[in-house]
Scaffold this motif. Structure first.
Motif, PDB file in Angstrom:
ATOM      1  N   THR A  42       0.845  -1.192   0.000  1.00 28.00           N
ATOM      2  CA  THR A  42       0.000   0.000   0.000  1.00 28.00           C
ATOM      3  C   THR A  42       0.882   1.245   0.000  1.00 28.00           C
ATOM      4  O   THR A  42       2.072   1.180   0.308  1.00 28.00           O
ATOM      5  N   GLU A  43       0.274   2.380  -0.315  1.00 27.75           N
ATOM      6  CA  GLU A  43       1.040   3.623  -0.341  1.00 27.75           C
ATOM      7  C   GLU A  43       1.620   3.921   1.041  1.00 27.75           C
ATOM      8  O   GLU A  43       2.783   4.321   1.169  1.00 27.75           O
ATOM      9  N   LEU A  44       0.810   3.705   2.079  1.00 28.66           N
ATOM     10  CA  LEU A  44       1.298   3.930   3.440  1.00 28.66           C
ATOM     11  C   LEU A  44       2.395   2.922   3.792  1.00 28.66           C
ATOM     12  O   LEU A  44       3.355   3.256   4.480  1.00 28.66           O
ATOM     13  N   GLY A  45       2.249   1.699   3.301  1.00 33.38           N
ATOM     14  CA  GLY A  45       3.269   0.684   3.538  1.00 33.38           C
ATOM     15  C   GLY A  45       4.595   1.052   2.900  1.00 33.38           C
ATOM     16  O   GLY A  45       5.668   0.859   3.483  1.00 33.38           O
ATOM     17  N   LYS A  46       4.527   1.589   1.680  1.00 34.78           N
ATOM     18  CA  LYS A  46       5.744   2.020   0.981  1.00 34.78           C
ATOM     19  C   LYS A  46       6.430   3.160   1.734  1.00 34.78           C
ATOM     20  O   LYS A  46       7.652   3.191   1.856  1.00 34.78           O
ATOM     21  N   GLN A  47       5.616   4.090   2.240  1.00 41.21           N
ATOM     22  CA  GLN A  47       6.180   5.203   3.001  1.00 41.21           C
ATOM     23  C   GLN A  47       6.859   4.698   4.279  1.00 41.21           C
ATOM     24  O   GLN A  47       7.981   5.098   4.602  1.00 41.21           O
ATOM     25  N   ALA A  48       6.167   3.791   4.988  1.00 45.85           N
ATOM     26  CA  ALA A  48       6.721   3.250   6.230  1.00 45.85           C
ATOM     27  C   ALA A  48       8.025   2.507   5.963  1.00 45.85           C
ATOM     28  O   ALA A  48       9.014   2.676   6.686  1.00 45.85           O
ATOM     29  N   LYS A  49       8.046   1.706   4.913  1.00 48.02           N
ATOM     30  CA  LYS A  49       9.235   0.915   4.585  1.00 48.02           C
ATOM     31  C   LYS A  49      10.428   1.817   4.261  1.00 48.02           C
ATOM     32  O   LYS A  49      11.567   1.529   4.653  1.00 48.02           O
ATOM     33  N   ALA A  50      10.161   2.912   3.574  1.00 46.56           N
ATOM     34  CA  ALA A  50      11.234   3.835   3.220  1.00 46.56           C
ATOM     35  C   ALA A  50      11.881   4.417   4.474  1.00 46.56           C
ATOM     36  O   ALA A  50      13.113   4.514   4.566  1.00 46.56           O
ATOM     37  N   TYR A  51      11.057   4.797   5.436  1.00 46.92           N
ATOM     38  CA  TYR A  51      11.596   5.328   6.691  1.00 46.92           C
ATOM     39  C   TYR A  51      12.362   4.245   7.456  1.00 46.92           C
ATOM     40  O   TYR A  51      13.450   4.488   7.981  1.00 46.92           O
ATOM     41  N   MET A  52      11.781   3.044   7.526  1.00 46.43           N
ATOM     42  CA  MET A  52      12.388   1.957   8.270  1.00 46.43           C
ATOM     43  C   MET A  52      13.712   1.517   7.642  1.00 46.43           C
ATOM     44  O   MET A  52      14.686   1.266   8.340  1.00 46.43           O
ATOM     45  N   ASP A  53      13.736   1.447   6.311  1.00 40.81           N
ATOM     46  CA  ASP A  53      14.961   1.049   5.611  1.00 40.81           C
ATOM     47  C   ASP A  53      16.090   2.055   5.839  1.00 40.81           C
ATOM     48  O   ASP A  53      17.269   1.701   5.817  1.00 40.81           O
ATOM     49  N   ALA A  54      15.688   3.316   6.053  1.00 42.49           N
ATOM     50  CA  ALA A  54      16.678   4.368   6.293  1.00 42.49           C
ATOM     51  C   ALA A  54      17.070   4.451   7.769  1.00 42.49           C
ATOM     52  O   ALA A  54      17.897   5.278   8.160  1.00 42.49           O
ATOM     53  N   GLY A  55      16.466   3.575   8.571  1.00 44.25           N
ATOM     54  CA  GLY A  55      16.778   3.573   9.998  1.00 44.25           C
ATOM     55  C   GLY A  55      16.093   4.682  10.773  1.00 44.25           C
ATOM     56  O   GLY A  55      16.517   5.019  11.888  1.00 44.25           O
ATOM     57  N   ASN A  56      15.021   5.239  10.201  1.00 46.95           N
ATOM     58  CA  ASN A  56      14.311   6.334  10.852  1.00 46.95           C
ATOM     59  C   ASN A  56      12.978   5.867  11.425  1.00 46.95           C
ATOM     60  O   ASN A  56      12.415   4.853  10.993  1.00 46.95           O
ATOM     61  N   LEU A  57      12.463   6.620  12.396  1.00 44.42           N
ATOM     62  CA  LEU A  57      11.151   6.329  12.948  1.00 44.42           C
ATOM     63  C   LEU A  57      10.078   6.679  11.930  1.00 44.42           C
ATOM     64  O   LEU A  57      10.185   7.671  11.210  1.00 44.42           O
ATOM     65  N   VAL A  58       9.030   5.862  11.877  1.00 43.45           N
ATOM     66  CA  VAL A  58       7.907   6.142  10.981  1.00 43.45           C
ATOM     67  C   VAL A  58       7.101   7.293  11.583  1.00 43.45           C
ATOM     68  O   VAL A  58       6.728   7.246  12.760  1.00 43.45           O
ATOM     69  N   PRO A  59       6.846   8.367  10.814  1.00 40.71           N
ATOM     70  CA  PRO A  59       6.111   9.521  11.345  1.00 40.71           C
ATOM     71  C   PRO A  59       4.711   9.146  11.833  1.00 40.71           C
ATOM     72  O   PRO A  59       4.097   8.202  11.320  1.00 40.71           O
ATOM     73  N   ASP A  60       4.221   9.920  12.795  1.00 37.04           N
ATOM     74  CA  ASP A  60       2.895   9.660  13.346  1.00 37.04           C
ATOM     75  C   ASP A  60       1.817   9.610  12.278  1.00 37.04           C
ATOM     76  O   ASP A  60       0.921   8.764  12.330  1.00 37.04           O
ATOM     77  N   GLU A  61       1.889  10.509  11.293  1.00 36.95           N
ATOM     78  CA  GLU A  61       0.808  10.578  10.311  1.00 36.95           C
ATOM     79  C   GLU A  61       0.673   9.296   9.494  1.00 36.95           C
ATOM     80  O   GLU A  61      -0.425   8.914   9.072  1.00 36.95           O
ATOM     81  N   VAL A  62       1.801   8.611   9.278  1.00 38.68           N
ATOM     82  CA  VAL A  62       1.749   7.341   8.537  1.00 38.68           C
ATOM     83  C   VAL A  62       1.095   6.266   9.402  1.00 38.68           C
ATOM     84  O   VAL A  62       0.217   5.527   8.934  1.00 38.68           O
ATOM     85  N   THR A  63       1.516   6.171  10.657  1.00 36.38           N
ATOM     86  CA  THR A  63       0.932   5.190  11.580  1.00 36.38           C
ATOM     87  C   THR A  63      -0.554   5.451  11.762  1.00 36.38           C
ATOM     88  O   THR A  63      -1.374   4.520  11.743  1.00 36.38           O
ATOM     89  N   ILE A  64      -0.915   6.715  11.931  1.00 45.73           N
ATOM     90  CA  ILE A  64      -2.322   7.090  12.116  1.00 45.73           C
ATOM     91  C   ILE A  64      -3.136   6.727  10.874  1.00 45.73           C
ATOM     92  O   ILE A  64      -4.265   6.220  10.976  1.00 45.73           O
ATOM     93  N   GLY A  65      -2.567   6.954   9.696  1.00 47.90           N
ATOM     94  CA  GLY A  65      -3.257   6.610   8.449  1.00 47.90           C
ATOM     95  C   GLY A  65      -3.540   5.122   8.357  1.00 47.90           C
ATOM     96  O   GLY A  65      -4.640   4.697   7.958  1.00 47.90           O
TER      97      GLY A  65
END
Length: 221
Positions: free
Chosen positions: A43-66
Motif C-alpha cells: 500500500t502507499e502507506l506501507g511504501k512510506q513506512a518501509k522507506a523510513y524503516m529502511d533508512a533507519g528512521n522512525l515512521v512519522p505519526d501521520e503514517v501510523t495514524i493513516g
C-alpha cells in the motif's frame, strides 16, 4: 466496544489482546500487524513506512495514524476494536480522538495493564530463545528448560536476545515512561482509564480485564 490497551513492555499486552478480542468478538489491531500488512500488500502507506524503516528512521505519526484509520474503517471493526500499540504518544491519542469524532464514534475504555517495573525486567530478561527454532521459548524462572541452556524440544542452544538484556529492557521502560505513559493521564482526564493488576495467570488477568471492562461499559450507559 472500542478499546485502547496500554501497559509497559512485558505486561502481556499481546497475549491479553488476543483473548480479549476473541471474548468481545472484535478485531485485535496491533501496530506490528498494521505495518506488516501494509508493507506486504504494497500500500502507499506501507511504501512510506518501509522507506523510513529502511533508512533507519522512525515512521512519522501521520503514517501510523493513516494505517490505523484504514484498519478501523474495515467492516469487521464496525462494532468495535481493540488497539494494541497505538496510540503510542499524546499526539497520536489526539489524532485518534479526532478520527473517531469525524466518524461520530468514541472510545469506550482505555485498559491499563499495571505491572511493577522489577517484574517487567524479570519477565523479559529471563527469556531464552532456541537458536534452531525461535518458536521454542523458555524462561529461567517461569518455564526453565530441563537442562540449562538446552532446548527441551530440539536440543538447540538457548540464548538471550540482545533486546532482552536487562540494560535494554530498562531503556525500553524509560521510553515507555517518557512517550507512552502520558497518554494514561490524557485519557484519565476523559474518564476512560481502567487500571488492573496484570500479575498472575493469563486467564486470571483476562477475567479481571473483562470484569473491569463490563463495569466501565455499564457505568457509561
Amino acid at each position: 466496544m472500542r478499546i485502547v490497551l496500554v501497559g509497559p513492555p512485558g505486561a502481556g499486552k499481546g497475549t491479553q489482546a488476543a483473548f480479549l478480542a476473541k471474548n468481545l468478538s472484535i478485531p485485535h489491531i496491533s501496530t506490528g500487524d498494521l505495518f506488516r500488512a501494509n508493507i506486504s500488500q504494497g500500500t502507499e502507506l506501507g511504501k512510506q513506512a518501509k522507506a523510513y524503516m529502511d533508512a533507519g528512521n522512525l515512521v512519522p505519526d501521520e503514517v501510523t495514524i493513516g494505517m490505523a484509520k484504514d484498519r478501523m474503517d474495515q467492516p469487521d471493526a464496525e462494532n468495535g476494536f481493540l488497539l494494541d500499540g497505538f496510540p503510542r504518544n499524546v499526539s497520536q491519542a489526539e489524532a485518534l480522538d479526532e478520527t473517531l469524532r469525524d466518524a461520530s464514534m468514541r472510545l469506550d475504555a482505555v485498559l491499563d495493564l499495571e505491572v511493577p517495573e522489577d517484574e517487567v525486567v524479570k519477565r523479559i530478561a529471563g527469556r531464552r530463545i532456541c537458536r534452531k527454532d525461535s518458536a521454542h521459548v523458555f524462561h529461567v524462572t517461569y518455564s526453565a528448560p530441563k537442562k540449562d541452556g538446552v532446548c527441551d524440544v530440539c536440543g538447540g542452544e538457548l540464548y538471550q536476545r540482545e533486546d532482552d538484556s536487562e540494560e535494554t529492557v530498562r531503556k525500553r521502560l524509560e521510553v515507555y515512561h517518557t512517550q507512552t505513559e502520558p497518554i494514561i493521564d490524557y485519557y484519565r482526564a476523559q474518564g476512560l482509564v481502567v487500571t488492573i493488576p496484570a500479575l498472575g495467570k493469563v486467564d486470571e488477568v483476562t477475567k479481571r480485564a473483562m470484569d473491569a471492562l463490563q463495569t466501565a461499559k455499564t457505568a457509561a450507559q
